[in-house]
Design a protein around this motif. Sequence first.
Motif, PDB file in Angstrom:
ATOM      1  N   LEU A 180       0.767  -1.200   0.034  1.00  0.00           N
ATOM      2  CA  LEU A 180      -0.017   0.007   0.137  1.00  0.00           C
ATOM      3  C   LEU A 180       0.925   1.112   0.011  1.00  0.00           C
ATOM      4  O   LEU A 180       0.622   2.176  -0.604  1.00  0.00           O
ATOM      5  N   LEU A 234      -5.323   2.966   6.272  1.00  0.00           N
ATOM      6  CA  LEU A 234      -4.707   2.246   5.512  1.00  0.00           C
ATOM      7  C   LEU A 234      -2.887   1.908   6.008  1.00  0.00           C
ATOM      8  O   LEU A 234      -2.584   0.961   5.810  1.00  0.00           O
ATOM      9  N   TYR A 237      -2.808   0.613  10.161  1.00  0.00           N
ATOM     10  CA  TYR A 237      -3.281  -0.779  10.555  1.00  0.00           C
ATOM     11  C   TYR A 237      -3.067  -1.893   9.558  1.00  0.00           C
ATOM     12  O   TYR A 237      -3.154  -1.863   8.293  1.00  0.00           O
ATOM     13  N   ASP A 238      -2.633  -2.970  10.345  1.00  0.00           N
ATOM     14  CA  ASP A 238      -2.679  -4.307   9.285  1.00  0.00           C
ATOM     15  C   ASP A 238      -3.757  -5.499   9.971  1.00  0.00           C
ATOM     16  O   ASP A 238      -3.587  -6.520   9.378  1.00  0.00           O
ATOM     17  N   LEU A 240      -7.975  -5.713  10.280  1.00  0.00           N
ATOM     18  CA  LEU A 240      -9.129  -4.943   9.837  1.00  0.00           C
ATOM     19  C   LEU A 240     -10.076  -4.460  11.349  1.00  0.00           C
ATOM     20  O   LEU A 240     -10.660  -3.556  11.060  1.00  0.00           O
ATOM     21  N   ALA A 261     -11.586   2.478   3.021  1.00  0.00           N
ATOM     22  CA  ALA A 261     -10.305   1.597   3.685  1.00  0.00           C
ATOM     23  C   ALA A 261     -10.454   0.398   3.800  1.00  0.00           C
ATOM     24  O   ALA A 261      -9.526  -0.630   3.430  1.00  0.00           O
ATOM     25  N   SER A 262     -11.718  -0.328   3.798  1.00  0.00           N
ATOM     26  CA  SER A 262     -11.680  -1.651   4.096  1.00  0.00           C
ATOM     27  C   SER A 262     -11.553  -2.556   2.788  1.00  0.00           C
ATOM     28  O   SER A 262     -11.322  -3.590   2.781  1.00  0.00           O
ATOM     29  N   PHE A 265      -7.920  -2.275   2.061  1.00  0.00           N
ATOM     30  CA  PHE A 265      -7.422  -3.278   2.791  1.00  0.00           C
ATOM     31  C   PHE A 265      -7.583  -4.998   2.392  1.00  0.00           C
ATOM     32  O   PHE A 265      -6.732  -5.662   2.451  1.00  0.00           O
ATOM     33  N   ASN A 269      -5.977  -8.937   1.314  1.00  0.00           N
ATOM     34  CA  ASN A 269      -5.935  -9.762   2.614  1.00  0.00           C
ATOM     35  C   ASN A 269      -7.233 -10.724   2.609  1.00  0.00           C
ATOM     36  O   ASN A 269      -8.075 -10.959   1.841  1.00  0.00           O
TER      37      ASN A 269
END
Length: 286
Positions: A180, A234, A237-238, A240, A261-262, A265, A269
């Motif tokens: 990212l 983003l 955080y790693d 969710l 963001a989700s 992400f 993932n």
Amino acid sequence: MFDQKKVKELVLTSLVTDAYCLGTHWVYDEKQLKDSSINYNELNKPLSIWHKDKVAGEFTHYGDQTFWLYEFLKDKEEFNAEDFLSYWTQKMKSYNGYIDGASRNTLENIENGVTPSGSSSTDLSIVGRIAPLLKVSKSKEEFLRNVESFVKLTHNSTKAINASSFFSKLLLKALDGIALEEAILSLKDESDAVIQKHIENAFASKQKETISIIREFGPACDIDQGFASSLHLLLKYDNLKEMLIVNAKAGGDSSARAMIASIIFMANNSILQIPKNWLAIKVTLD
């Protein structure tokens, strides 16, 4: 072009995220955000009067409209903006959820024969609704065109078009497995000065406390307030669940930030990062 299983996961992620954010969406008072009736590990009924008839597991109007787009596209091979606008208009006529300014102004323009009918809204929320368009996009270029056409239907402003273009390209890079930070920086040079400043602010905020930084950038609906905060989430955080809980505790237009963001992400993932108890949303994806 795009893996359909992954596309469905991204749509599901955006809907679950919106349902999770319902509890504190558009709540700005810090004391109210610490209300003991909110369990940040669960889906909650809304504290805000704007969603007063909703129950836990339902969506804000953002999630509702995202689901409409998904349902519209289920049996389609391509995105036809005019057909979707007609579909959206019919849905809005019987909608009992919150009708925001962008929707209201677009409906007024349609009623008055104004073309193009999309409002001039600069709300960030439209960007978080784009995942269903991956379903009918046969190339990256077609996806970007579809996003622009979709955004213009209700948010026909340069700011909304530019923001959606940036995050759409970032989503594509994430789907390609590009890290990212690298992906964001690679898009910086081709972005306008306003977006470049948002990117710089987001990177500068990476080590700062999230709730404070969201308040500093601004927790409300406009792109100028939520853009850098979405990138901050983003970059910081790693996990969710952790990202969404902290974002929800910041209040304001939490769903707009979180939906963007989700999905980015989740692009690279596992869907297993979504807590099982958050999957109790009121719709199913066929």
